[in-house]
Write a protein that holds these residues in place. Structure first.
Motif, PDB file in Angstrom:
ATOM      1  N   HIS A 219       0.847  -1.194   0.000  1.00 60.51           N
ATOM      2  CA  HIS A 219       0.000   0.000   0.000  1.00 60.51           C
ATOM      3  C   HIS A 219       0.882   1.243   0.000  1.00 60.51           C
TER       4      HIS A 219
ATOM      5  N   THR B   1      -4.167   5.361  -4.396  1.00 58.10           N
ATOM      6  CA  THR B   1      -5.235   4.410  -4.722  1.00 58.10           C
ATOM      7  C   THR B   1      -5.209   3.209  -3.783  1.00 58.10           C
ATOM      8  N   ALA B   2      -4.015   2.792  -3.368  1.00 60.54           N
ATOM      9  CA  ALA B   2      -3.906   1.664  -2.443  1.00 60.54           C
ATOM     10  C   ALA B   2      -4.446   2.040  -1.066  1.00 60.54           C
TER      11      ALA B   2
ATOM     12  N   GLU C 108      -8.156   1.636  -1.251  1.00 61.75           N
ATOM     13  CA  GLU C 108      -8.507   0.215  -1.195  1.00 61.75           C
ATOM     14  C   GLU C 108      -8.373  -0.333   0.219  1.00 61.75           C
ATOM     15  N   TRP C 109      -7.323   0.115   0.925  1.00 63.79           N
ATOM     16  CA  TRP C 109      -7.115  -0.333   2.303  1.00 63.79           C
ATOM     17  C   TRP C 109      -8.267   0.131   3.193  1.00 63.79           C
TER      18      TRP C 109
END
Length: 396
Positions: A60, A64-65, A68-69
């Motif tokens: 991450h 964007t990560a 998502e997390w």
């Protein structure tokens, strides 16, 4: 009451009864706010906690990560993150633009104070009559060095350059400063050290920072000590040190290392100097390195240094360890951030983004090591869940 207003008020209440380790929430809230009240939903402290915990989990490393997390967190984990709560829709998650704006616009100096937990200087410290009066024992040893974030380029094509200070004992980054676009790494010497309490501490750095004004300021104003490498940028001083009768000085310290197909022997000689014509100089140091690597010819290197520490204040073995410890910041900071977090490959370039990302990465690396993990990648893999990341950083 509008739903938005309820969410903003709830952000300061959810989880407020818990007690965090060493006041992690208090330190984050101490960053203050640079944004106006209107339209503000997520406190800076909450967004900083999201970034810190999301970046802890392996993989991450991008905005964007982080989104998502966040999407994969549970209700309990969102409560611990103190995300605003809406009685109709539950916990509200920040958008990608909100996450990105925080990274790009937050003052990196405030973020560093909150996360790096540096030894802050007293605004008005008592000044002893002389550097010796501050105490003969060296309290701690710090290494200063610069780093270029090769993937992060400003609009004018300039690469982002950072100067950091790390504790040699732990490798922990204690402060960081970005080099001004119209300046060079040398000009960042004072700004990165100014906020730190360095009284009775020893600072090591490479030859680039061996500048008269810097060393005088370090000893006189900061009440600190220095071990400075001397090379071609100080030709007169280097010639003076090279001309000393080293053949008559006994070897004071010898170390041998073997590993990764390389054998290395280091010897150190130290001599008291007078009339060195350099601020507060009291000892000269000569380090010789003999190195033999598999498949290469043996090499020999001689390095000269100078320090304001007298013979009675610092043994040869201590100076040898301090000189070698300069590589701590390279090994435990720069290398880890490049290889484990992909800092060199990161394209973040907007405003404070690259600097703030480096602070988050350094904080995660130190937390992982402090938790007992020998290797940072393994420690990040152990924090696959948000609960593990929250526990690691001490969020209640």
């Amino acid at each position: 009451m509008p739903v938005g207003a309820l969410s903003r008020d709830a952000a300061g209440v959810v989880g407020a009864g818990a007690v965090s380790r060493e006041g992690i929430w208090q330190r984050l809230h101490a960053m203050g706010e640079h944004r106006g009240r209107r339209g503000r939903v997520y406190p800076l402290a909450v967004l900083a906690a999201v970034w810190l915990c999301a970046l802890t989990a392996a993989g991450h490393d991008r905005v964007t990560a982080v989104i998502e997390w966040l999407a994969g967190t549970t209700e309990e984990e969102r409560r611990r993150l103190r995300l605003p709560y809406d009685p109709f829709d539950g916990y509200r998650l920040p958008s990608e633009s909100t996450i990105r704006r925080f990274l790009n616009d937050t003052d990196d100096a405030r973020l560093a104070r909150a996360l790096l937990d540096p030894p802050l200087a007293d605004p008005a410290p008592p000044k002893p009559a002389s550097p010796e009066a501050a105490g003969e024992a060296v309290r701690a040893v710090y290494a200063l060095d610069g780093k270029t974030s090769r993937g992060a380029k400003r609009a004018d094509g300039r690469q982002v350059q950072l100067v950091g200070v790390a504790d040699q004992a732990t490798g922990r980054l204690v402060n960081q400063h970005e080099v001004d676009s119209k300046s060079n790494e040398t000009k960042a010497f004072r700004p990165v050290l100014e906020p730190l309490d360095l009284a009775c501490d020893l600072l090591t750095f490479d030859a680039l920072h061996t500048v008269r004004d810097h060393l005088d300021w370090l000893v006189t104003d900061k009440k600190a000590h220095y071990l400075a490498v001397v090379k071609g940028n100080q030709p007169t001083l280097r010639a003076f040190l090279a001309a000393l009768p080293w053949a008559d000085v006994p070897v004071a310290d010898t170390t041998h290392d073997h590993g990764h197909g390389r054998d290395e022997t280091r010897t150190l000689k130290a001599a008291t100097v007078e009339h060195a014509e350099f601020p507060h100089a009291r000892q000269a140091v000569r380090i010789q390195r003999w190195r033999r690597e598999k498949g290469r010819k043996p090499s020999r290197e001689t390095v000269y240094g100078i320090t304001d520490l007298a013979f009675e204040q610092a043994s040869a073995g201590f100076l040898a360890d301090a000189a070698r410890g300069q590589w701590i910041i390279e090994n435990r900071q720069h290398h880890v951030r490049d290889v484990t977090f992909g800092e060199d490959a990161s394209r973040s370039r907007t405003r404070r983004g690259p600097v703030n990302l480096a602070i988050f990465r350094a904080t995660v690396a130190h937390a992982v090591r402090a938790a007992g993990h020998r290797y940072v990648p393994a420690g990040r893999r152990a924090c696959k869940t948000a609960t593990a990341a929250l526990d690691l950083h001490g969020f209640p």
